[in-house]
Design a protein around this motif. Structure first.
Motif, PDB file in Angstrom:
ATOM      1  N   PHE A  16       0.842  -1.191   0.000  1.00  0.00           N
ATOM      2  CA  PHE A  16       0.000   0.000   0.000  1.00  0.00           C
ATOM      3  C   PHE A  16       0.878   1.242   0.000  1.00  0.00           C
ATOM      4  N   THR A  17       0.399   2.312  -0.637  1.00  0.00           N
ATOM      5  CA  THR A  17       1.061   3.599  -0.424  1.00  0.00           C
ATOM      6  C   THR A  17       0.779   3.991   1.023  1.00  0.00           C
ATOM      7  N   LEU A  18       1.494   4.971   1.540  1.00  0.00           N
ATOM      8  CA  LEU A  18       1.282   5.367   2.930  1.00  0.00           C
ATOM      9  C   LEU A  18      -0.143   5.868   3.148  1.00  0.00           C
ATOM     10  N   ASP A  19      -0.680   6.604   2.184  1.00  0.00           N
ATOM     11  CA  ASP A  19      -2.076   7.067   2.292  1.00  0.00           C
ATOM     12  C   ASP A  19      -3.053   5.900   2.286  1.00  0.00           C
ATOM     13  N   ALA A  24      -6.775   2.097   4.914  1.00  0.00           N
ATOM     14  CA  ALA A  24      -7.171   0.699   5.108  1.00  0.00           C
ATOM     15  C   ALA A  24      -7.095   0.281   6.571  1.00  0.00           C
ATOM     16  N   TYR A  25      -6.163   0.865   7.301  1.00  0.00           N
ATOM     17  CA  TYR A  25      -5.955   0.544   8.721  1.00  0.00           C
ATOM     18  C   TYR A  25      -5.988   1.842   9.513  1.00  0.00           C
ATOM     19  N   PRO A  26      -7.186   2.367   9.809  1.00  0.00           N
ATOM     20  CA  PRO A  26      -7.315   3.690  10.428  1.00  0.00           C
ATOM     21  C   PRO A  26      -6.751   3.806  11.845  1.00  0.00           C
ATOM     22  N   PHE A  49       9.020  -1.493   4.408  1.00  0.00           N
ATOM     23  CA  PHE A  49       8.870  -0.330   3.527  1.00  0.00           C
ATOM     24  C   PHE A  49       9.724  -0.469   2.275  1.00  0.00           C
ATOM     25  N   ARG A  50       9.209   0.084   1.174  1.00  0.00           N
ATOM     26  CA  ARG A  50       9.957   0.174  -0.083  1.00  0.00           C
ATOM     27  C   ARG A  50       9.671   1.535  -0.695  1.00  0.00           C
ATOM     28  N   LYS A  51      10.660   2.062  -1.391  1.00  0.00           N
ATOM     29  CA  LYS A  51      10.477   3.318  -2.101  1.00  0.00           C
ATOM     30  C   LYS A  51      10.755   3.075  -3.575  1.00  0.00           C
ATOM     31  N   ILE A  52       9.794   3.416  -4.406  1.00  0.00           N
ATOM     32  CA  ILE A  52       9.935   3.269  -5.855  1.00  0.00           C
ATOM     33  C   ILE A  52       9.686   4.649  -6.447  1.00  0.00           C
ATOM     34  N   GLY A  53      10.737   5.234  -6.976  1.00  0.00           N
ATOM     35  CA  GLY A  53      10.629   6.614  -7.444  1.00  0.00           C
ATOM     36  C   GLY A  53      10.374   7.516  -6.248  1.00  0.00           C
ATOM     37  N   ARG A  55       7.385   7.424  -4.680  1.00  0.00           N
ATOM     38  CA  ARG A  55       6.334   6.795  -3.870  1.00  0.00           C
ATOM     39  C   ARG A  55       6.914   5.856  -2.828  1.00  0.00           C
ATOM     40  N   ARG A  56       6.317   5.903  -1.646  1.00  0.00           N
ATOM     41  CA  ARG A  56       6.708   5.007  -0.557  1.00  0.00           C
ATOM     42  C   ARG A  56       5.592   4.011  -0.321  1.00  0.00           C
ATOM     43  N   TYR A  57       5.982   2.771  -0.113  1.00  0.00           N
ATOM     44  CA  TYR A  57       5.023   1.683   0.069  1.00  0.00           C
ATOM     45  C   TYR A  57       5.296   0.955   1.379  1.00  0.00           C
TER      46      TYR A  57
END
Length: 71
Positions: A16-19, A24-26, A49-53, A55-57
């Protein structure tokens, strides 16, 4: 072979992106997730965590394992 493919697709659906993760998990706010990402190297969450470009996931399953990990 097909079982491995299903596992990969299922695994990809847990990123998931951070947002998206905070929606999804409030129980986890966006700022909490950002803090965990920022300090990931020292708090044990680096593998979640992973960062692609730009975007952080975050991976939901790995995040849960990190959260439940006992020191």
């Amino acid at each position: 072979m097909q079982n491995a493919t299903n596992t990969s697709i299922t695994d990809l659906n847990q990123w998931f992106t951070l947002d998206e993760f905070s929606q999804a998990y409030p129980k986890f706010t966006r700022s909490q997730i950002e803090w965990l990402h920022r300090h990931r190297e020292t708090n044990g969450f680096a593998i979640a965590f992973r960062k692609i470009g730009k975007r952080r996931y975050v991976h939901a399953g790995i995040f849960a394992k990190c959260l439940l990990k006992e020191d």
